[in-house]
Write a protein that holds these residues in place. Structure first.
Motif, mmCIF file in Angstrom:
data_model
loop_
_atom_site.group_PDB
_atom_site.id
_atom_site.type_symbol
_atom_site.label_atom_id
_atom_site.label_comp_id
_atom_site.label_asym_id
_atom_site.label_seq_id
_atom_site.Cartn_x
_atom_site.Cartn_y
_atom_site.Cartn_z
ATOM 1 N N ARG A 1 46.747 -81.362 69.389
ATOM 2 C CA ARG A 1 45.911 -81.488 70.585
ATOM 3 C C ARG A 1 44.667 -80.611 70.469
ATOM 4 O O ARG A 1 43.621 -80.937 71.055
ATOM 5 C CB ARG A 1 46.732 -81.110 71.828
ATOM 6 C CG ARG A 1 45.966 -81.092 73.130
ATOM 7 C CD ARG A 1 45.416 -82.470 73.482
ATOM 8 N NE ARG A 1 44.683 -82.465 74.745
ATOM 9 C CZ ARG A 1 43.437 -82.072 74.894
ATOM 10 N NH1 ARG A 1 42.758 -81.637 73.834
ATOM 11 N NH2 ARG A 1 42.843 -82.109 76.067
ATOM 12 N N ASN B 1 58.663 -83.908 68.199
ATOM 13 C CA ASN B 1 57.622 -84.683 68.862
ATOM 14 C C ASN B 1 57.358 -84.245 70.301
ATOM 15 O O ASN B 1 56.462 -84.803 70.948
ATOM 16 C CB ASN B 1 57.993 -86.172 68.864
ATOM 17 C CG ASN B 1 57.999 -86.766 67.471
ATOM 18 O OD1 ASN B 1 57.279 -86.324 66.591
ATOM 19 N ND2 ASN B 1 58.827 -87.787 67.268
ATOM 20 N N PRO C 1 52.794 -80.561 67.700
ATOM 21 C CA PRO C 1 52.152 -81.411 68.723
ATOM 22 C C PRO C 1 51.020 -80.704 69.471
ATOM 23 O O PRO C 1 49.977 -81.321 69.739
ATOM 24 C CB PRO C 1 53.316 -81.754 69.670
ATOM 25 C CG PRO C 1 54.548 -81.593 68.859
ATOM 26 C CD PRO C 1 54.256 -80.451 67.943
ATOM 27 N N VAL C 2 51.214 -79.439 69.817
ATOM 28 C CA VAL C 2 50.180 -78.703 70.543
ATOM 29 C C VAL C 2 48.988 -78.412 69.625
ATOM 30 O O VAL C 2 47.831 -78.455 70.063
ATOM 31 C CB VAL C 2 50.751 -77.397 71.121
ATOM 32 C CG1 VAL C 2 49.709 -76.687 71.983
ATOM 33 C CG2 VAL C 2 52.003 -77.672 71.946
ATOM 34 N N TYR D 1 51.687 -71.944 68.704
ATOM 35 C CA TYR D 1 51.600 -73.389 68.800
ATOM 36 C C TYR D 1 52.519 -74.074 67.787
ATOM 37 O O TYR D 1 52.672 -73.610 66.651
ATOM 38 C CB TYR D 1 50.171 -73.861 68.545
ATOM 39 C CG TYR D 1 49.236 -73.711 69.722
ATOM 40 C CD1 TYR D 1 49.678 -73.206 70.937
ATOM 41 C CD2 TYR D 1 47.895 -74.078 69.617
ATOM 42 C CE1 TYR D 1 48.809 -73.065 72.017
ATOM 43 C CE2 TYR D 1 47.019 -73.947 70.687
ATOM 44 C CZ TYR D 1 47.489 -73.435 71.871
ATOM 45 O OH TYR D 1 46.637 -73.291 72.936
ATOM 46 N N PHE E 1 55.823 -82.713 73.284
ATOM 47 C CA PHE E 1 54.501 -82.131 73.565
ATOM 48 C C PHE E 1 54.463 -81.452 74.926
ATOM 49 O O PHE E 1 53.929 -80.346 75.064
ATOM 50 C CB PHE E 1 53.430 -83.226 73.500
ATOM 51 C CG PHE E 1 52.070 -82.770 73.942
ATOM 52 C CD1 PHE E 1 51.303 -81.945 73.133
ATOM 53 C CD2 PHE E 1 51.549 -83.159 75.162
ATOM 54 C CE1 PHE E 1 50.048 -81.516 73.541
ATOM 55 C CE2 PHE E 1 50.296 -82.751 75.581
ATOM 56 C CZ PHE E 1 49.541 -81.926 74.760
ATOM 57 N N LEU F 1 53.691 -77.532 75.442
ATOM 58 C CA LEU F 1 52.375 -77.229 76.010
ATOM 59 C C LEU F 1 52.494 -76.320 77.226
ATOM 60 O O LEU F 1 51.646 -75.453 77.459
ATOM 61 C CB LEU F 1 51.667 -78.531 76.391
ATOM 62 C CG LEU F 1 50.284 -78.399 77.031
ATOM 63 C CD1 LEU F 1 49.286 -77.825 76.033
ATOM 64 C CD2 LEU F 1 49.802 -79.749 77.547
#
Length: 275
Positions: free
Chosen positions: A229, A207, A225-226, A222, A209, A213
Motif C-alpha cells: 500500500r 493476505n 500487504p501494508v 509493516y 490487510f 493496517l
C-alpha cells in the motif's frame, strides 16, 4: 457425440480459467513493462523485458522489501502455531469431553463464524491500546492462541468425531489420560485437518490487510500487504511497475504454499475421519 460434448466442456472450462487468471497474468506482464506503458497496453504481449522494476521495487521503500517479507513470515509462523495448538485442543474438548453447557458453548462458537471482524475491531482496538500492544504483533498473534478462529475449531471437531472412539478406549485401558490420548492418538490421525489449518492460516494471514493496517503504524513493523500500500501515494506519481513487481514477489509464497499443500487441503476438507 459424447467426445464432442466433452471437448466443448473442457474448452469452456479452459476459457473460464483464462478469464479468471487474466488479472494475475496481466499483473505479471505489467511488472516487466516500463511505468509509462502499463495502462496504455492491456494485452499480454511483451515487446521487451524490463526487469529493473524488481530491483527498483525491492529498494523503493524505507527498508528493503525483504524486511517486510520477514515481518510477514514471523507473523504467519506465530499465527500458525497459535491456531494449531489452541484450535486442536478446543476441538478435542468439544469432540471427546463432557462438560456442563457443552452444546451451548459449541453453538456460541459456531455463531462467531458469522460475526464480521468490523463489528469487533473497535472494542478490540481499545482493549489492545490500553494494554499498549498497538504497533506490535501481539494483537494479531495472541488471539490465535485463544482459539478465536472458530472455522478451524469446527473443522477439527468434525474430523475428530469421525475417528473411532475404540482408539480412545484402548488407550484408556493402557492407562492413558486425556492429554496422552490427545497427543499420541488423536493428533497423529489429524494430519489432514492440521495441514488444512496451516494452509488457510498462512494464506489468510499473509493476505490480511485490514487488521495489519489498523495495528501496525510504524513502517519498520509493516508486513507485505501494508508495504504494498505504501507504493501508492496520492501526492506524487505512483510507481506502478515497482508495485506490480513486488506484488508478484509477495504472491509467490502463497502460490507455492497452495501448490505444495493442495493434496492435504483437499483431504482435510473432504474427509471426516480416519480409515
Amino acid at each position: 457425440m459424447t467426445n464432442l460434448r466433452r471437448a466443448f466442456k473442457h474448452a469452456g472450462l479452459i476459457l473460464l480459467a483464462l478469464v479468471m487468471l487474466y488479472p494475475v497474468l496481466w499483473m505479471v506482464v505489467s511488472s516487466l513493462r516500463p511505468n509509462n506503458e502499463i495502462f496504455r497496453r492491456p494485452g499480454l504481449i511483451l515487446d521487451s523485458l524490463q526487469t529493473q522494476n524488481y530491483g527498483e521495487g525491492w529498494t523503493a521503500l524505507a527498508s528493503p522489501f525483504g524486511h517486510y517479507l520477514a515481518n510477514s513470515a514471523i507473523l504467519v509462523l506465530a499465527c500458525i502455531i497459535g491456531n494449531l495448538v489452541s484450535c486442536s485442543m478446543a476441538a478435542y474438548a468439544f469432540a471427546r469431553l463432557e462438560f456442563t453447557g457443552k452444546r451451548l458453548w459449541f453453538a456460541i462458537m459456531l455463531g462467531t463464524i458469522m460475526l464480521p471482524i468490523h463489528v469487533i475491531i473497535v472494542p478490540q482496538y481499545i482493549m489492545f491500546s490500553q494494554l499498549d500492544w498497538v504497533n506490535t504483533f501481539l494483537p494479531l498473534v495472541v488471539p490465535k492462541f485463544l482459539a478465536t478462529d472458530a472455522f478451524f475449531v469446527f473443522l477439527m471437531v468434525q474430523f475428530i468425531r469421525g475417528l473411532p472412539r475404540e482408539l480412545d478406549e484402548a488407550a484408556r485401558i493402557d492407562g492413558c489420560g486425556h492429554p496422552r490420548i490427545f497427543v499420541r492418538i488423536i493428533l497423529p490421525l489429524m494430519l489432514p485437518a492440521l495441514a488444512t489449518t496451516v494452509i488457510f492460516t498462512f494464506i489468510w494471514t499473509w493476505n490480511d490487510f485490514f487488521s495489519q493496517l489498523i495495528y501496525l503504524t510504524d513502517p519498520e513493523m509493516y508486513t507485505v500487504p501494508v508495504a504494498l500500500r505504501s507504493f501508492v501515494d496520492a501526492t506524487v506519481s505512483t510507481s506502478w511497475g515497482s508495485m506490480f513487481a513486488m506484488s508478484v514477489v509477495s504472491l509467490a509464497p502463497v502460490f507455492l504454499a497452495f501448490l505444495v499443500g493442495q493434496r492435504y487441503l483437499i483431504r482435510g476438507i473432504a474427509t471426516t475421519g480416519g480409515k
